[in-house]
Design an enzyme around this catalytic site. Structure first.
Site, PDB file in Angstrom:
ATOM      1  N   GLY A   1      94.795  84.820  65.519  1.00  0.00           N
ATOM      2  CA  GLY A   1      95.905  84.659  64.128  1.00  0.00           C
ATOM      3  C   GLY A   1      95.538  85.090  62.956  1.00  0.00           C
ATOM      4  O   GLY A   1      94.422  85.778  62.446  1.00  0.00           O
ATOM      5  N   GLU A   2      96.057  84.336  62.110  1.00  0.00           N
ATOM      6  CA  GLU A   2      95.256  84.583  60.405  1.00  0.00           C
ATOM      7  C   GLU A   2      94.720  83.430  60.474  1.00  0.00           C
ATOM      8  O   GLU A   2      94.562  82.430  59.510  1.00  0.00           O
ATOM      9  CB  GLU A   2      96.070  84.453  59.844  1.00  0.00           C
ATOM     10  N   SER A   3      92.552  83.720  60.040  1.00  0.00           N
ATOM     11  CA  SER A   3      91.684  82.908  59.938  1.00  0.00           C
ATOM     12  C   SER A   3      91.506  82.492  58.920  1.00  0.00           C
ATOM     13  O   SER A   3      91.383  80.913  59.284  1.00  0.00           O
ATOM     14  CB  SER A   3      90.263  83.337  60.383  1.00  0.00           C
TER      15      SER A   3
ATOM     16  N   CYS B   1      89.548  86.593  68.740  1.00  0.00           N
ATOM     17  CA  CYS B   1      90.102  87.266  67.527  1.00  0.00           C
ATOM     18  C   CYS B   1      89.802  86.285  66.327  1.00  0.00           C
ATOM     19  O   CYS B   1      88.497  85.859  65.670  1.00  0.00           O
ATOM     20  CB  CYS B   1      91.078  87.899  67.819  1.00  0.00           C
TER      21      CYS B   1
ATOM     22  N   ARG C   1      84.870  90.039  58.958  1.00  0.00           N
ATOM     23  CA  ARG C   1      86.214  90.453  59.066  1.00  0.00           C
ATOM     24  C   ARG C   1      87.288  91.631  59.723  1.00  0.00           C
ATOM     25  O   ARG C   1      86.806  92.451  58.647  1.00  0.00           O
ATOM     26  CB  ARG C   1      87.183  89.169  57.943  1.00  0.00           C
TER      27      ARG C   1
ATOM     28  N   ILE D   1      93.725  93.743  67.479  1.00  0.00           N
ATOM     29  CA  ILE D   1      94.777  93.558  66.433  1.00  0.00           C
ATOM     30  C   ILE D   1      94.566  93.330  65.049  1.00  0.00           C
ATOM     31  O   ILE D   1      94.132  92.069  65.112  1.00  0.00           O
ATOM     32  CB  ILE D   1      95.874  92.949  66.785  1.00  0.00           C
ATOM     33  N   ARG D   2      93.691  94.045  63.964  1.00  0.00           N
ATOM     34  CA  ARG D   2      92.790  93.573  62.934  1.00  0.00           C
ATOM     35  C   ARG D   2      92.009  92.928  63.297  1.00  0.00           C
ATOM     36  O   ARG D   2      91.438  91.698  62.742  1.00  0.00           O
ATOM     37  CB  ARG D   2      94.559  92.411  61.781  1.00  0.00           C
TER      38      ARG D   2
ATOM     39  N   HIS E   1      92.374  90.774  72.303  1.00  0.00           N
ATOM     40  CA  HIS E   1      93.377  89.196  72.642  1.00  0.00           C
ATOM     41  C   HIS E   1      94.010  89.219  74.149  1.00  0.00           C
ATOM     42  O   HIS E   1      94.323  90.056  74.743  1.00  0.00           O
ATOM     43  CB  HIS E   1      94.390  89.256  72.013  1.00  0.00           C
TER      44      HIS E   1
ATOM     45  N   GLU F   1      95.135  86.938  75.935  1.00  0.00           N
ATOM     46  CA  GLU F   1      96.668  86.560  75.964  1.00  0.00           C
ATOM     47  C   GLU F   1      97.332  86.927  75.634  1.00  0.00           C
ATOM     48  O   GLU F   1      98.680  87.022  76.170  1.00  0.00           O
ATOM     49  CB  GLU F   1      96.324  85.449  74.795  1.00  0.00           C
TER      50      GLU F   1
END
Length: 288
Positions: free
Chosen positions: A51-53, A85, A118, A153-154, A266, A268
């Protein structure tokens, strides 16, 4: 029955639930949003999703002391945990490339004595899929059809690990522009003998170009659009947004220490359950 909690503050938590339950009918899951859930439920393990850490850290710090409860669950009680991630960033002891707009830097839980960068692999448009080694005990050759479809992903990358960390997967990759600037600062500070625990981003001459590639606040694990990258894990990976300065680095994308597993990709977001099965079998101790 094995009960796995999935942190549901933000990110790809539902996808993890689906994958975990698909591994065995003996696996059940619950979305974790409060500290009281961690205290009251007899969890056999917890997953910190992609997600967005930064967002997770901000929400976690103001949500009924859930950050303190997670630290106790993972680092004191030594219960099984897995971070993918953004989740890997949260479990790291040291983080560089933290958002410059966050006072005090990235909020972390810790548990893994690793140094994480990151967004090492670049912005959202640089998301990709790369064949990587599967989890142990399998160790196929690079040409084996049993390689794992790693979805990045990023994505962050582990730059260094302590002696008690088991490295499970590595790739050679050229860092993106912003990550390269951060790494230059990191190398300078290490050369001066500094112990760097947190290091934010810094604007560079490439900043305007970088901003065209990446919108501030985009999820590290939210987008599912990605490209396939050909080649084996032993080949150097260069993606759009890579600076080329300083050359490639050998970085870790999966590692384990006792009760904790971290992956920068990822699992998942694929239909391949092998990393979920590995965590459940080898770390949680589930009979699947």
């Amino acid at each position: 029955m094995v009960l796995i909690g999935v942190l549901a503050l933000q990110g790809a938590f539902e996808e993890h639930e689906t994958a975990l339950r698909s591994c065995s009918p003996s696996i059940s899951t619950v979305q974790i949003r409060t500290a009281s859930q961690i205290r009251s439920l007899s969890l056999d393990g917890i997953v910190l999703p992609g997600g967005e850490s930064t967002a997770m850290g901000l929400v976690g710090q103001v949500t009924e002391s859930i950050w303190d409860e997670l630290k106790k669950f993972i680092n004191v009680d030594k219960k099984p945990a897995w971070g993918t991630c953004a989740g890997m960033i949260l479990l790291a002891e040291k983080v560089v490339g933290a958002s410059a707009v966050i006072v005090g830097g990235q909020a972390i839980i810790g548990g893994m004595d690793v140094l994480v960068c990151r967004n090492y692999f670049g912005s959202q448009i640089s998301s990709f899929e790369l064949s990587i080694p599967p989890p142990p005990p399998s160790s196929p050759t690079s040409s084996s059809p049993d390689l794992y479809p790693g979805v990045f992903i990023r994505a962050p990358a582990i730059l260094s690990v302590s002696s008690d960390i088991t490295v499970l997967s590595e790739v050679d990759a050229v860092p993106c522009r912003q990550a390269n600037t951060t790494l230059e600062q990191l190398d300078e500070r290490i050369a001066r003998g500094e112990d760097v625990t947190m290091l934010g981003v810094k604007a560079t001459d490439d900043e305007d170009n970088w901003r065209n590639d990446s919108k501030d606040g985009e999820e590290e694990g939210g987008a599912k659009k990605k490209r396939k990258v050909s080649g084996s894990p032993s080949e150097t990976l260069t993606l759009p947004g890579a600076t080329g300065k300083g050359g490639s680095r050998r970085v870790v994308c999966a590692a384990r220490k006792g009760n904790v597993l971290c992956t920068s990709f990822h699992p998942e977001l694929t239909e391949d359950l092998r990393w979920h099965e590995y965590w459940l079998r080898e770390i949680v101790g589930a009979d699947i």
